[in-house]
Design an enzyme around this catalytic site. Structure first.
Site, PDB file in Angstrom:
ATOM      1  N   ASP A   1      71.118  19.085  26.371  1.00  0.00           N
ATOM      2  CA  ASP A   1      69.632  19.271  26.951  1.00  0.00           C
ATOM      3  C   ASP A   1      68.962  19.532  25.461  1.00  0.00           C
ATOM      4  O   ASP A   1      69.237  20.034  24.607  1.00  0.00           O
ATOM      5  CB  ASP A   1      69.508  20.564  27.572  1.00  0.00           C
ATOM      6  CG  ASP A   1      70.351  20.357  28.887  1.00  0.00           C
ATOM      7  OD1 ASP A   1      70.466  19.491  29.504  1.00  0.00           O
ATOM      8  OD2 ASP A   1      70.761  21.513  29.698  1.00  0.00           O
TER       9      ASP A   1
HETATM   10  N1  URA Z   1      75.518  22.293  30.129  1.00  0.00           N
HETATM   11  C1  URA Z   1      74.243  22.560  30.193  1.00  0.00           C
HETATM   12  O1  URA Z   1      73.532  23.288  30.926  1.00  0.00           O
HETATM   13  N2  URA Z   1      73.572  21.878  29.266  1.00  0.00           N
HETATM   14  C2  URA Z   1      73.960  20.901  28.177  1.00  0.00           C
HETATM   15  O2  URA Z   1      73.027  20.625  27.185  1.00  0.00           O
HETATM   16  C3  URA Z   1      75.369  21.005  28.195  1.00  0.00           C
HETATM   17  C4  URA Z   1      75.978  21.360  29.266  1.00  0.00           C
END
Ligand code: URA
Length: 238
Positions: free
Chosen positions: A105
Site C-alpha cells: 500500500d
Molecule cells: N497488508 C496490508 O494491509 N498492506 C500492505 O501493504 C501489505 C500487507
C-alpha cells in the site's frame, strides 16, 4: 551460465570487447568487491556483483532481482495517473524494465522485490509455493493473547478464511504495540484488515521479509541487487 568477464561487460553495454579488456587491465572492474585483472576469468553474472568504476553492470536482458526498501508515499505501480511518486523512480542506474512482485500500500513501507523474471514472480506470488511475508505492524493498544490466537488460526475476511499466521509481540506500551505477523497470502490490505477485525487499528506497517530474505538495515528508499543465495532464502523451508 558462466561466461568470460569481458563478454559479460561488453554485452552489458560497458564498451567494445577491446575497450572492456582495457578497463580490466586498468583495474576498473571488480567482482564482488575485488578488483579483477585476470582476463581469463569466467563467471555467471547472476551469482556475482560485477562493477565498473564501482557501479553495477548488467545487460538489459539479464534477469535481475532487486530488493527495495519502499518508503511510505510511493505507489508500487509502474505509472500513476494521479501523479504520485512511483517505486521505479528509486531504481537509479537500473537499465532493465522491472516490475514489482506483489504490492505494498501507499502507506506501507519496507521490502519490495522487483524483477524482470516473470517465472520467479509467479512462483513467489502463487499460494502453492507458500512464500511467507513478514510484517511489523504498529497498532493502537495491545491486543489480548486470545485476539492474536484468533488471527493466528484464521479469521473470516470478506467471505474467505485467512490462512494460518504467526504472530508475536515485539514491543508494547500503554498506547501502542508493535507486532510481528507472518502470513502466506497477499490479499488487499490484509494485515490492516486482520488487525481491524480484532479491534486494533494499524498505524504503521512495514514488510520486513519474504520467506527468509530479510530487509535488514537497507535504508529507506535504497535497493540492493540480489544474488542466487538471496533468492534461495525466499523459498527456504520454514
Ligand atoms: N497488508 C496490508 O494491509 N498492506 C500492505 O501493504 C501489505 C500487507
Amino acid at each position: 551460465m558462466k561466461e568470460r568477464l569481458q563478454k559479460i561487460l561488453a554485452r552489458a553495454g560497458a564498451g567494445s570487447r577491446r575497450g572492456v579488456e582495457q578497463y580490466i587491465l586498468d583495474g576498473r572492474v571488480s567482482v564482488d568487491g575485488r578488483v579483477v585483472s585476470d582476463m581469463g576469468i569466467k563467471l555467471d553474472p547472476v551469482d556475482h556483483e560485477i562493477c565498473l568504476d564501482g557501479k553495477p553492470v548488467l545487460s538489459p536482458e539479464e534477469k535481475i532481482y532487486i530488493l527495495l526498501n519502499k518508503p511510505v508515499g510511493y505507489v508500487t505501480t509502474l505509472s500513476d495517473p494521479q501523479g504520485r511518486r512511483i517505486v521505479s523512480s528509486l531504481l537509479v542506474g537500473i537499465k532493465q524494465r522491472v516490475f514489482p512482485v506483489g504490492r505494498l500500500d501507499l502507506d506501507t513501507e519496507g521490502a519490495l522485490l522487483l524483477t524482470n523474471d516473470g517465472d520467479l514472480a509467479q512462483r513467489i506470488l502463487h499460494p502453492s509455493f507458500e512464500v511467507t511475508k513478514t510484517y511489523e505492524a504498529k497498532v493502537l493498544g495491545c491486543p489480548l493473547p486470545e485476539s492474536l490466537e484468533r488471527l493466528a488460526s484464521g479469521i473470516e475476511m470478506e467471505g474467505r478464511r485467512t490462512s494460518p499466521a504467526s504472530l508475536r509481540i515485539l514491543r508494547a506500551s500503554s498506547r501502542f504495540s508493535v507486532i510481528e505477523i507472518t502470513i502466506h497470502e497477499g490479499r488487499k490490505r490484509q494485515v490492516r484488515k486482520m488487525f481491524a477485525a480484532i479491534g486494533h487499528r494499524v498505524i504503521a506497517l512495514k514488510r520486513t521479509a519474504y520467506g527468509k530474505l530479510k530487509l535488514g538495515n537497507l535504508p529507506s528508499g535504497k535497493f540492493r541487487i540480489l544474488n542466487k543465495k538471496d533468492i534461495e532464502k525466499i523459498f527456504a523451508p520454514k
